[in-house]
Design a protein around this motif. Structure first.
Motif, PDB file in Angstrom:
ATOM      1  N   SER A 180       0.826  -1.211   0.000  1.00 62.76           N
ATOM      2  CA  SER A 180       0.000   0.000   0.000  1.00 62.76           C
ATOM      3  C   SER A 180       0.857   1.257   0.000  1.00 62.76           C
ATOM      4  O   SER A 180       0.546   2.219  -0.715  1.00 62.76           O
ATOM      5  CB  SER A 180      -0.938  -0.009   1.206  1.00 62.76           C
ATOM      6  OG  SER A 180      -0.207  -0.085   2.420  1.00 62.76           O
ATOM      7  N   LYS A 217      -0.641  -6.143  -7.657  1.00 63.56           N
ATOM      8  CA  LYS A 217      -1.238  -5.588  -6.439  1.00 63.56           C
ATOM      9  C   LYS A 217      -0.831  -4.130  -6.238  1.00 63.56           C
ATOM     10  O   LYS A 217      -1.652  -3.279  -5.892  1.00 63.56           O
ATOM     11  CB  LYS A 217      -0.851  -6.444  -5.235  1.00 63.56           C
ATOM     12  CG  LYS A 217      -1.464  -7.847  -5.291  1.00 63.56           C
ATOM     13  CD  LYS A 217      -0.961  -8.721  -4.195  1.00 63.56           C
ATOM     14  CE  LYS A 217      -1.616 -10.104  -4.264  1.00 63.56           C
ATOM     15  NZ  LYS A 217      -1.423 -10.764  -5.562  1.00 63.56           N
ATOM     16  N   LEU A 230      -6.335  -2.672  -1.785  1.00 66.04           N
ATOM     17  CA  LEU A 230      -5.311  -3.696  -1.583  1.00 66.04           C
ATOM     18  C   LEU A 230      -5.889  -4.932  -0.902  1.00 66.04           C
ATOM     19  O   LEU A 230      -5.553  -6.064  -1.268  1.00 66.04           O
ATOM     20  CB  LEU A 230      -4.162  -3.126  -0.747  1.00 66.04           C
ATOM     21  CG  LEU A 230      -3.053  -4.123  -0.418  1.00 66.04           C
ATOM     22  CD1 LEU A 230      -2.374  -4.604  -1.703  1.00 66.04           C
ATOM     23  CD2 LEU A 230      -2.038  -3.529   0.523  1.00 66.04           C
TER      24      LEU A 230
END
Length: 279
Positions: free
Chosen positions: A94, A152, A221
């Motif tokens: 993140s 991701k 996420l």
């Protein structure tokens, strides 16, 4: 020479002013303390409801365990190291995605707001992507970039990019024209005008988008980690749910909530630091 009346009133006025100056920080502290106290009370009430409802049978205690059971499971995960390992994986992804989005969105937003040709060139394609939800593109990111770290982080970049971009465009484009005229009168160059006038005035609006993106980085996420991940809070939530480890599942969800709160308050503190000139 001051009159007798002035000699009598001036000390009294100064004393009142000094008393008011001393009282202002105290009253502000009391107000802040009361606000924090009410917030803590609200959280405590929510925890009590969570504890009592399963005990009274209002909800099924197996599918929603009492709060103390979830806290005990959270502590066990923390001691075993599973929680920290998954939390670290989510934080790395993140933070990386959020940092890349911020580093790209702010310059692009400034260019769009500051230069008309760039605005006319980039606005149509950006509008196409802006109206496509990040989670709707998650399968495409996974197919193109695989199920590793790249997909991701990329989906986090995509989700965080547009709130920061739009807030930057709005902040730069809506700077008070009087400030710009004053900068021209003072003879400031365009670079100096942007650095000393435009950007500081746009910072509060930019941080609105940054705070929205901070929350989006966590939410998107978690959803991405539910698919094909071997570590992360989303993986932990999915793993515990699939194995019917219900208290551990809620512990992972609670960790996600705490992480989101920490990110939000951290960004608020950063905004205050960059906006110290505001009253």
């Amino acid at each position: 020479m001051p009159s007798l009346l002035e000699e009598r009133t001036e000390p009294g006025l100064n004393q009142r002013q000094r008393a008011a100056a001393r009282a202002t920080p105290v009253s502000a502290y009391v107000t802040r303390l009361g606000r924090v106290g009410r917030g803590v009370l609200g959280i405590a009430i929510l925890a009590v409801i969570w504890e009592v409802f399963p005990r009274l049978g209002v909800v099924n205690g197996y599918f929603l365990p009492p709060f103390h059971t979830v806290v005990a499971a959270w502590w066990d995960l923390l001691k075993d190291g599973d929680l920290l390992r998954n939390l670290r994986a989510s934080l790395v992804r993140s933070v990386a995605g959020f940092a890349i989005a911020t580093a790209v969105a702010i310059p692009v937003g400034v260019a769009i707001a500051w230069y008309r040709p760039i605005r006319e060139l980039l606005t149509p394609p950006l509008e196409v992507f802006r109206n496509t939800a990040a989670l709707a593109l998650l399968p495409a990111f996974t197919l193109i970039l695989g199920i590793g770290e790249t997909s991701k982080i990329s989906i986090v970049v995509y989700a965080c990019f547009f709130p920061i971009l739009l807030s930057t465009i709005t902040g730069v484009a809506t700077v008070d024209q009087q400030l710009l005229r004053s900068a021209r009168v003072l003879g400031l160059s365009p670079v100096a005008t942007f650095r000393k006038v435009v950007f500081p005035a746009a910072v509060p609006t930019i941080f609105t988008g940054i705070r929205i993106s901070g929350a989006a980085a966590i939410l998107v996420l978690i959803a991405a980690e539910l698919v094909g991940a071997t570590a992360g809070l989303g993986f932990l939530i999915n793993y515990t749910q699939m194995n019917f480890l219900i208290p551990e599942m809620y512990a992972a969800i609670l960790t996600t909530t705490l992480l989101g709160l920490a990110v939000n308050y951290g960004l608020v503190a950063l905004e205050r630091r960059f906006s110290r000139w505001r009253p």
